[in-house]
Design a protein around this motif. Structure first.
Motif, PDB file in Angstrom:
ATOM      1  N   MET A  43       0.686  -1.325   0.126  1.00 30.81           N
ATOM      2  CA  MET A  43      -0.193  -0.058   0.167  1.00 30.81           C
ATOM      3  C   MET A  43       0.792   1.352   0.040  1.00 30.81           C
ATOM      4  N   HIS A  57       6.213  -8.054   2.781  1.00 27.96           N
ATOM      5  CA  HIS A  57       7.341  -7.495   1.854  1.00 27.96           C
ATOM      6  C   HIS A  57       7.959  -6.658   2.868  1.00 27.96           C
ATOM      7  N   ASP A 106       3.064  -0.348   6.699  1.00 29.64           N
ATOM      8  CA  ASP A 106       3.190  -1.086   5.243  1.00 29.64           C
ATOM      9  C   ASP A 106       4.514  -1.746   5.187  1.00 29.64           C
ATOM     10  N   MET A 107       4.909  -2.598   5.384  1.00 26.20           N
ATOM     11  CA  MET A 107       4.339  -3.463   6.541  1.00 26.20           C
ATOM     12  C   MET A 107       5.261  -4.512   7.347  1.00 26.20           C
ATOM     13  N   GLU A 157       7.272  -5.495  -3.704  1.00 24.33           N
ATOM     14  CA  GLU A 157       5.832  -5.633  -3.755  1.00 24.33           C
ATOM     15  C   GLU A 157       5.293  -4.112  -4.001  1.00 24.33           C
ATOM     16  N   GLU A 158       5.837  -3.012  -3.791  1.00 25.84           N
ATOM     17  CA  GLU A 158       5.418  -1.779  -3.786  1.00 25.84           C
ATOM     18  C   GLU A 158       5.275  -1.360  -5.435  1.00 25.84           C
ATOM     19  N   GLU A 166      -0.770  -9.048   4.053  1.00 26.11           N
ATOM     20  CA  GLU A 166      -1.116  -7.624   4.661  1.00 26.11           C
ATOM     21  C   GLU A 166      -2.494  -7.390   4.495  1.00 26.11           C
TER      22      GLU A 166
HETATM   23 ZN   LIG Z   1       2.066  -3.332   1.763  1.00 26.61          ZN
END
Ligand SMILES: [Zn+2]
Length: 330
Positions: free
Chosen positions: A1, A125, A158-159, A192-193, A220
């Motif tokens: 996120m 992540h 996050d996270m 992941e981002e 998450e």
């Molecule tokens: Zn995340």
């Protein structure tokens, strides 16, 4: 996120259940997304040895937060070293998988007493979104803790909090003498981002992953503002879309049809109306947030910036907008 939210993350602000466990995961594991995190979060007591232990827990969390793993240049070397040192202290089996060079995925394993059973995978992540340092009250990688116990750090919600909770839950279970029946894996994935292409996607489609015989994955969700851990189930598919429009360039004062900006705004306005219709369903209480299609604009790129700060007297020939729609499955 993502988001440049500078709100502090106290130790109680790290819950992570959400109807959209794959919210920021274009390449989620696509396995049964279910959630018994609560069972892993063991109750603490008020005795002094536990109090002391809690200060160590916070200190380890701060160490993880102090490693700058922000995109686009995450220090994965340091985060990998840190996670391996945690693994060593917990006597877990560890592996570093590099499906793509310099994109390490740290995989830890606590072998179960019955390896024939499907395993449990706890995923998190290691990368975080960028920070606008000047807008932070405390440096984003300083991991400052205030007198109320709030921790200020990019990634505190996050996270990295989730990754650390996995490790600390295992630590407590080990101290209690617990031994799992099923093998328990913890994966710490990169990138992941930015879509997970070199991390979770490669991992999920690998033979390595297949051989792990994963029965359930926890991932998450959203932070909780209080002591409650909300449980959700559901599956979402995020997309990342760039709309590029073209048109004739022209003088800034000229009125004409089909300029790149005008064409792009037709799309933006149309998507905006759709977004409003979906959001209205949530606002009116007819649908939950996870039941509608969300779509947000993430970037706009067009025109030639003027070095003096004035607007360049030119209508551009190209314009782009990036969107992140998130759809429900099934
Ligand atoms: Zn995340």
């Amino acid at each position: 996120m993502s988001g440049d939210n500078n709100s502090p993350s106290g130790r109680n602000h790290c819950a992570y259940f959400h109807p959209n466990p794959s919210m920021a995961k274009p390449f989620s594991f696509n396995l049964l997304p279910l959630f018994f995190h609560c069972s892993l979060l063991l109750p603490s007591s008020a005795t002094s040895p536990i109090q002391d232990d809690e200060s160590h827990i916070i200190s380890r969390f701060q160490q993880y937060l102090q490693i700058n793993t922000s995109q686009p240049s995450p220090d994965y070397q340091k985060s990998t070293q840190f996670l391996l040192s945690q693994s060593l202290s917990l006597s877990l089996e560890s592996q570093v998988l590099e499906f793509v060079e310099r994109k390490p995925l740290v995989l830890l394993k606590w072998p179960g007493s019955d390896p024939s059973l499907p395993s449990i995978l706890l995923n998190s992540h290691t990368d975080v979104v960028p920070s606008e340092h000047s807008k932070w009250t405390h440096p984003p990688f300083g991991s400052h803790i205030d007198e109320k116990g709030n921790i200020f750090a990019r990634g505190s919600q996050d996270m990295k909090c989730v990754g650390m909770q996995y490790l600390e839950a295992v630590r407590k279970l080990k101290v209690s003498g617990f031994r799992p029946k099923r093998s328990l894996y913890m994966s710490f994935v990169p990138d992941e981002e930015i879509g997970g292409v070199h991390g979770a996607r490669k991992f999920a489609s690998s033979d390595f992953f297949k051989n792990m015989n994963v029965g359930i994955v926890l991932d998450e969700g959203l932070a909780s503002p209080n002591e409650n851990y909300r449980l959700f189930y559901g599956e979402r598919t995020p997309w990342m879309i760039v709309i590029k429009s073209t048109g004739a360039p022209g003088h800034g004062a000229k009125l004409y049809d089909n300029s790149a900006m005008e064409n792009l705004f037709l799309s933006i306005e149309s998507i905006g109306r759709f977004r409003a219709s979906q959001f209205d369903l949530v606002k009116s209480g007819l649908k939950a947030e996870g039941e509608v299609i969300s779509v947000n604009m993430a970037f706009l790129k067009a025109g030639t910036p003027s070095p003096t700060g004035f607007v360049m007297n030119l209508q551009p020939s190209e314009a782009e907008a990036g969107f992140i729609p998130n759809t429900t499955n099934g």
